[in-house]
Write a protein that holds these residues in place. Structure first.
Motif, PDB file in Angstrom:
ATOM      1  N   VAL A 257      73.562  33.795  76.477  1.00 52.36           N
ATOM      2  CA  VAL A 257      75.103  33.416  76.644  1.00 52.36           C
ATOM      3  C   VAL A 257      74.989  32.091  77.619  1.00 52.36           C
ATOM      4  O   VAL A 257      75.819  31.174  77.066  1.00 52.36           O
ATOM      5  N   ALA A 258      74.052  31.941  78.426  1.00 50.65           N
ATOM      6  CA  ALA A 258      74.126  30.899  79.368  1.00 50.65           C
ATOM      7  C   ALA A 258      73.791  29.459  78.310  1.00 50.65           C
ATOM      8  O   ALA A 258      74.532  28.352  78.565  1.00 50.65           O
ATOM      9  N   ARG A 259      72.974  29.767  77.380  1.00 54.01           N
ATOM     10  CA  ARG A 259      72.621  28.673  76.578  1.00 54.01           C
ATOM     11  C   ARG A 259      73.960  28.387  75.236  1.00 54.01           C
ATOM     12  O   ARG A 259      73.813  27.568  74.664  1.00 54.01           O
ATOM     13  N   GLY A 260      74.822  29.417  75.204  1.00 53.22           N
ATOM     14  CA  GLY A 260      75.615  29.439  74.230  1.00 53.22           C
ATOM     15  C   GLY A 260      74.970  29.688  72.761  1.00 53.22           C
ATOM     16  O   GLY A 260      75.495  29.141  71.866  1.00 53.22           O
ATOM     17  N   ASP A 261      73.895  30.494  72.905  1.00 53.64           N
ATOM     18  CA  ASP A 261      73.253  30.834  71.682  1.00 53.64           C
ATOM     19  C   ASP A 261      73.841  32.008  70.922  1.00 53.64           C
ATOM     20  O   ASP A 261      73.733  33.225  71.148  1.00 53.64           O
ATOM     21  N   ALA A 262      75.037  31.612  69.956  1.00 51.23           N
ATOM     22  CA  ALA A 262      75.784  32.450  69.333  1.00 51.23           C
ATOM     23  C   ALA A 262      74.785  33.818  68.343  1.00 51.23           C
ATOM     24  O   ALA A 262      75.408  34.790  68.342  1.00 51.23           O
ATOM     25  N   ASP A 263      73.900  33.076  67.643  1.00 54.24           N
ATOM     26  CA  ASP A 263      73.053  33.872  66.772  1.00 54.24           C
ATOM     27  C   ASP A 263      72.239  34.663  67.490  1.00 54.24           C
ATOM     28  O   ASP A 263      72.290  35.831  67.043  1.00 54.24           O
ATOM     29  N   ALA A 264      71.881  34.372  68.576  1.00 59.57           N
ATOM     30  CA  ALA A 264      70.907  35.478  69.498  1.00 59.57           C
ATOM     31  C   ALA A 264      71.895  36.715  70.096  1.00 59.57           C
ATOM     32  O   ALA A 264      71.366  37.648  69.960  1.00 59.57           O
ATOM     33  N   VAL A 265      72.882  36.153  70.243  1.00 56.77           N
ATOM     34  CA  VAL A 265      73.967  37.335  71.022  1.00 56.77           C
ATOM     35  C   VAL A 265      74.394  38.014  69.750  1.00 56.77           C
ATOM     36  O   VAL A 265      74.479  39.362  70.070  1.00 56.77           O
ATOM     37  N   ALA A 266      74.504  37.690  68.595  1.00 52.59           N
ATOM     38  CA  ALA A 266      75.028  38.439  67.637  1.00 52.59           C
ATOM     39  C   ALA A 266      73.851  39.490  67.193  1.00 52.59           C
ATOM     40  O   ALA A 266      74.074  40.623  66.837  1.00 52.59           O
ATOM     41  N   ALA A 267      72.655  38.698  67.099  1.00 51.93           N
ATOM     42  CA  ALA A 267      71.646  39.607  66.679  1.00 51.93           C
ATOM     43  C   ALA A 267      71.426  40.611  67.968  1.00 51.93           C
ATOM     44  O   ALA A 267      70.827  42.060  67.495  1.00 51.93           O
ATOM     45  N   HIS A 268      71.590  40.501  68.988  1.00 52.12           N
ATOM     46  CA  HIS A 268      71.501  41.688  70.349  1.00 52.12           C
ATOM     47  C   HIS A 268      72.320  42.711  69.832  1.00 52.12           C
ATOM     48  O   HIS A 268      72.188  43.870  70.196  1.00 52.12           O
ATOM     49  N   LEU A 269      73.610  42.241  69.514  1.00 52.03           N
ATOM     50  CA  LEU A 269      74.664  43.316  69.429  1.00 52.03           C
ATOM     51  C   LEU A 269      74.408  44.196  68.248  1.00 52.03           C
ATOM     52  O   LEU A 269      74.659  45.177  68.208  1.00 52.03           O
ATOM     53  N   ARG A 270      73.857  43.572  66.987  1.00 52.32           N
ATOM     54  CA  ARG A 270      73.267  44.518  65.979  1.00 52.32           C
ATOM     55  C   ARG A 270      72.424  45.370  66.413  1.00 52.32           C
ATOM     56  O   ARG A 270      72.417  46.677  66.018  1.00 52.32           O
ATOM     57  N   ALA A 271      71.367  44.932  67.008  1.00 55.09           N
ATOM     58  CA  ALA A 271      70.273  45.671  67.650  1.00 55.09           C
ATOM     59  C   ALA A 271      70.541  46.931  68.561  1.00 55.09           C
ATOM     60  O   ALA A 271      70.075  47.977  68.192  1.00 55.09           O
ATOM     61  N   LEU A 272      71.636  46.546  69.496  1.00 54.78           N
ATOM     62  CA  LEU A 272      71.944  47.574  70.293  1.00 54.78           C
ATOM     63  C   LEU A 272      72.913  48.509  69.700  1.00 54.78           C
ATOM     64  O   LEU A 272      73.089  49.694  69.851  1.00 54.78           O
ATOM     65  N   GLU A 273      73.617  48.184  68.574  1.00 57.56           N
ATOM     66  CA  GLU A 273      74.592  49.038  68.053  1.00 57.56           C
ATOM     67  C   GLU A 273      73.824  50.213  67.073  1.00 57.56           C
ATOM     68  O   GLU A 273      74.152  51.256  67.110  1.00 57.56           O
ATOM     69  N   ALA A 274      72.489  49.816  66.852  1.00 55.47           N
ATOM     70  CA  ALA A 274      71.558  50.827  66.100  1.00 55.47           C
ATOM     71  C   ALA A 274      71.226  51.679  67.208  1.00 55.47           C
ATOM     72  O   ALA A 274      70.866  52.859  67.009  1.00 55.47           O
ATOM     73  N   VAL A 275      71.010  51.356  68.342  1.00 60.13           N
ATOM     74  CA  VAL A 275      70.687  52.329  69.602  1.00 60.13           C
ATOM     75  C   VAL A 275      71.642  53.333  69.779  1.00 60.13           C
ATOM     76  O   VAL A 275      71.646  54.403  70.120  1.00 60.13           O
TER      77      VAL A 275
END
Length: 311
Positions: A257-275
């Protein structure tokens, strides 16, 4: 002059202390007062748990009805839940149980001295002294008070002097909170401490999901018991993050988030949705607040404000 820049004054007279009731906070404060020479003469305790707590922490204190506790002390500590405080004060006033000149202290973070008005009108000295500390009902509760800050509110400067003296005496640091700002003060503490527990619990759950079944030979198995591998991975990282933000402010924020990395944040959200979708929702909400603080990139804000985060 002590470490808080306050000129040392003679030690206050020993006080006879009464406590309503023998909960985690009340007994911890009672034990702290006894360590510096005050005497807890009586406390109220109804449940078996509170009676055991009183007997353990305050063995020389009598267990009495509330009105008798109030009548035997010159410092009355009201350590009941916020929802019960107003009715307790009104009941004490109605029965005339509190003698004029008694120092009446409540430990609610959300209230100042206004809630004690029925007793103030009868000559009591009203004080709000709130320990900014969490209480777990273990021995460390008492020791932690000596390193805690206390939010103090009084009706006048004499009251502030008394509150300050009581806090300094048990090793705490008094912090003055205006009557009108007690709720904001309490909300800030609850937001930081209570939500931190939820945040860490979610992080532990997600990390267990990532590590479970992949343990190295001889390594502790990852299970649901506290104090395991996931907690050991997180502990130094979280401790460093907390230390950094308290010493350096918002500039301590790191990560995607601090870096503004939208792709990484979206990937995090997908991974956490699975948990667990609820963990993902918490991540998303906190990421949005972090992005608002940093003035992040529009594409990241779009993801966090409600747009879908596809592959």
């Amino acid at each position: 002059m002590n470490s808080f820049g306050i000129t040392n004054a003679p030690a206050p007279a020993r006080l006879s202390v009464g406590i309503v009731s023998a909960g985690r906070v009340g007994t911890a404060l009672g034990a702290a007062f006894e360590r510096v020479g005050h005497v807890v003469v009586a406390c109220s305790a109804v449940s078996d748990v509170s009676r055991h707590r009183a007997a353990t922490r305050l063995p020389d204190s009598q267990i009495l009805p509330v009105d008798e506790v109030a009548g035997r002390c010159n410092l009355l500590l009201l350590a009941v839940p916020d929802t019960e405080l107003s009715s307790l004060v009104k009941g004490l006033a109605a029965t005339g149980s509190v003698a004029a000149g008694t120092i009446v202290v409540h430990v609610s973070g959300a209230h100042g001295t206004a809630i004690l008005e029925p007793l103030t009108e009868q000559g009591a000295v009203p004080l709000a002294i709130h320990p900014a500390m969490t209480f777990t009902d273990h021995d460390e509760d008492i020791d932690r008070l000596s390193s805690a800050c206390f939010g103090i509110t009084a009706a006048d400067e004499i009251g502030y002097a008394i509150a300050q003296s009581l806090v300094l005496e048990i090793g705490g640091e008094p912090v003055r909170v205006p009557e009108s700002m007690r709720m904001t003060y309490h909300a800030a503490l609850a937001h930081g401490s209570n939500h931190l527990v939820t945040l860490v619990a979610d992080a532990v759950e997600a990390l267990r999901s990532a590590l479970q079944g992949e343990e190295l030979l001889g390594q502790q198995l990852v299970d649901d018991a506290p104090g395991g591998v996931a907690e050991r991975v997180l502990q130094p990282l979280l401790s460093a993050a907390l230390d950094n933000v308290l010493r350096r402010g918002p500039s301590a924020l790191t990560g995607p988030v601090a870096r503004g990395d939208a792709d990484a944040v979206a990937a995090h959200l997908r991974a956490l949705e699975a948990v667990d979708p609820l963990i993902a929702a918490g991540y998303r909400a906190l990421s949005l607040r972090s992005a608002q603080r940093t003035g992040s990139k529009p594409e990241l804000m779009a993801i966090l404000e409600g747009a879908e985060y596809g592959e």
